[in-house]
Design a protein around this motif. Structure first.
Motif, PDB file in Angstrom:
ATOM      1  N   THR A  85       1.028  -0.657 -15.349  1.00 29.81           N
ATOM      2  CA  THR A  85       2.161  -0.496 -16.538  1.00 29.81           C
ATOM      3  C   THR A  85       3.241   0.642 -15.667  1.00 29.81           C
ATOM      4  OG1 THR A  85       0.024   0.035 -18.571  1.00 29.81           O
ATOM      5  CG2 THR A  85       2.093   1.316 -18.515  1.00 29.81           C
ATOM      6  N   ARG A  86       2.978   1.451 -14.917  1.00 29.59           N
ATOM      7  CA  ARG A  86       4.166   2.193 -14.455  1.00 29.59           C
ATOM      8  C   ARG A  86       4.804   1.606 -13.346  1.00 29.59           C
ATOM      9  NH1 ARG A  86       1.285   6.701 -12.016  1.00 29.59           N
ATOM     10  NH2 ARG A  86       0.494   5.060 -10.287  1.00 29.59           N
ATOM     11  N   ASP A  87       3.636   0.576 -11.908  1.00 25.49           N
ATOM     12  CA  ASP A  87       4.132   0.613 -10.838  1.00 25.49           C
ATOM     13  C   ASP A  87       5.078  -1.053 -10.939  1.00 25.49           C
ATOM     14  OD1 ASP A  87       3.773   2.988  -9.600  1.00 25.49           O
ATOM     15  OD2 ASP A  87       1.780   2.151  -9.926  1.00 25.49           O
ATOM     16  N   ASN A  88       6.056  -0.685 -10.226  1.00 26.96           N
ATOM     17  CA  ASN A  88       6.981  -2.461  -9.803  1.00 26.96           C
ATOM     18  C   ASN A  88       6.861  -2.827  -8.824  1.00 26.96           C
ATOM     19  OD1 ASN A  88       8.149  -4.587  -9.906  1.00 26.96           O
ATOM     20  ND2 ASN A  88      10.382  -3.810  -9.929  1.00 26.96           N
ATOM     21  N   ARG A  89       5.722  -4.046  -8.437  1.00 22.59           N
ATOM     22  CA  ARG A  89       5.628  -3.674  -6.643  1.00 22.59           C
ATOM     23  C   ARG A  89       6.308  -5.378  -5.944  1.00 22.59           C
ATOM     24  NH1 ARG A  89      -1.068  -3.244  -6.371  1.00 22.59           N
ATOM     25  NH2 ARG A  89      -0.080  -3.609  -4.166  1.00 22.59           N
ATOM     26  N   THR A  90       6.835  -5.627  -6.878  1.00 23.43           N
ATOM     27  CA  THR A  90       8.446  -6.146  -6.315  1.00 23.43           C
ATOM     28  C   THR A  90       8.742  -5.770  -6.093  1.00 23.43           C
ATOM     29  OG1 THR A  90       7.026  -8.666  -7.879  1.00 23.43           O
ATOM     30  CG2 THR A  90       8.407  -9.090  -7.067  1.00 23.43           C
ATOM     31  N   SER A 135       0.758  -1.327  -0.152  1.00 18.63           N
ATOM     32  CA  SER A 135      -0.318  -0.294  -0.382  1.00 18.63           C
ATOM     33  C   SER A 135       0.880   1.321   0.304  1.00 18.63           C
ATOM     34  CB  SER A 135      -0.944  -0.098   0.989  1.00 18.63           C
ATOM     35  OG  SER A 135       0.070   0.414   2.429  1.00 18.63           O
ATOM     36  N   SER A 136       0.121   2.551  -0.249  1.00 17.34           N
ATOM     37  CA  SER A 136       0.885   3.309  -0.419  1.00 17.34           C
ATOM     38  C   SER A 136       0.154   4.966   0.255  1.00 17.34           C
ATOM     39  CB  SER A 136       1.384   3.945  -1.429  1.00 17.34           C
ATOM     40  OG  SER A 136       2.774   4.788  -1.782  1.00 17.34           O
ATOM     41  N   HIS A 137       0.590   5.513   0.363  1.00 16.95           N
ATOM     42  CA  HIS A 137      -0.640   6.975   1.108  1.00 16.95           C
ATOM     43  C   HIS A 137      -0.063   8.211   0.745  1.00 16.95           C
ATOM     44  CE1 HIS A 137      -4.288   8.152   3.190  1.00 16.95           C
ATOM     45  NE2 HIS A 137      -3.716   9.106   3.756  1.00 16.95           N
ATOM     46  N   LEU A 138      -0.460   8.996   0.057  1.00 14.77           N
ATOM     47  CA  LEU A 138      -0.020  10.301   0.269  1.00 14.77           C
ATOM     48  C   LEU A 138      -0.215  11.317   1.060  1.00 14.77           C
ATOM     49  CD1 LEU A 138       0.523   8.989  -2.103  1.00 14.77           C
ATOM     50  CD2 LEU A 138       0.910  11.240  -3.456  1.00 14.77           C
ATOM     51  N   VAL A 177      -2.742   5.121  -6.086  1.00 15.52           N
ATOM     52  CA  VAL A 177      -3.430   4.114  -6.901  1.00 15.52           C
ATOM     53  C   VAL A 177      -2.702   3.345  -7.953  1.00 15.52           C
ATOM     54  CG1 VAL A 177      -5.217   3.873  -8.185  1.00 15.52           C
ATOM     55  CG2 VAL A 177      -5.660   5.837  -6.769  1.00 15.52           C
ATOM     56  N   PHE A 178      -2.408   2.492  -7.877  1.00 13.69           N
ATOM     57  CA  PHE A 178      -0.447   1.285  -8.597  1.00 13.69           C
ATOM     58  C   PHE A 178      -1.716   1.546  -9.661  1.00 13.69           C
ATOM     59  CE2 PHE A 178      -0.371  -0.235  -3.916  1.00 13.69           C
ATOM     60  CZ  PHE A 178       0.843   0.003  -3.970  1.00 13.69           C
TER      61      PHE A 178
END
Length: 222
Positions: free
Chosen positions: A158-163, A131-134, A154-155
């Motif tokens: 296409t852009r975010d590499n969660r591993t 998770s991520s919060h701003l 919001v992940f």
């Protein structure tokens, strides 16, 4: 009958010996994360390290008095702060709070006496960006309007590499205060080798986490 008795005795002794090598415990602490990123031409864009919590469970099997293998499952914060220093954008200041589920696996080397021992953990880890919060303030470049930000990130697949994969290591001290109980204090580092952003643009923009922390734990030795 005698052979059966001897076999059962041997199995019990082997079982006891194997159990004596195992330990399990819980730990927690605080971590400081450095977010490495190339800001290119935006010289006023600053990324600052941030503190956050870390906690988890651990198991360890010792092959010898000085050598074992340790595996953990922990939740670790990898936070950072973003600021702009240019006059019209100087109000931009917000913190991104990231939670990672991590699985470190390390060789554990120990040395010292029966009650107080030092140890060194070396290995690697895999992690999942949960998770991520701003939260903070953001200034619109075109309108100069200040906006309060307090929302979940919001992940984008296409852009975010969660591993995340990387190296893990730590040094610490253990105090065995009872025959089956021990406490540990450790300084730990997670060095990320994979970017949090995928190579989806013509100009590549890799970003890496380096997380350093202090943690304490209690272990039951079987």
């Amino acid at each position: 009958m005698k052979k059966t008795t001897l076999l059962l005795t041997a199995l019990l002794l082997l079982s006891y010996s194997a159990q004596a090598q195992w330990r399990a415990g819980v730990f927690g602490g605080a971590v400081w994360n450095h977010y490495s990123i190339d800001t290119h031409y935006m010289a006023d864009l600053k990324y600052r390290g941030q503190w956050g919590p870390s906690a988890g469970i651990a198991g360890q099997y010792n092959f010898a008095d000085w050598l074992g293998v340790r595996a953990e499952l922990n939740m670790t914060a990898k936070n950072y702060r973003q600021q702009r220093t240019f006059e019209s954008l100087s109000g931009t200041d917000y913190v991104t709070a990231n939670s990672y589920l991590q699985l470190p696996v390390m060789a554990s080397f120990s040395f010292g006496g029966s009650f107080v021992r030092g140890f060194l953990n070396l290995g690697g880890y895999g992690a999942w960006w949960c998770s991520s919060h701003l939260k903070g303030k953001y200034i619109n470049v075109t309108s100069d309007q200040v906006t309060d930000v307090d929302e979940d990130f919001v992940f984008d697949s296409t852009r975010d590499n969660r591993t995340e994969w990387g190296l893990a290591g730590g040094v610490g001290v253990e105090w065995r205060f009872l025959s089956h109980w021990a406490v540990q204090a450790e300084a730990r580092c997670y060095y990320g080798l994979t970017s949090t952003q995928k190579d989806y643009m013509i100009i590549q923009d890799p970003r890496y986490n380096t997380t350093i922390g202090l943690q304490a734990g209690v272990f039951y030795i079987f």
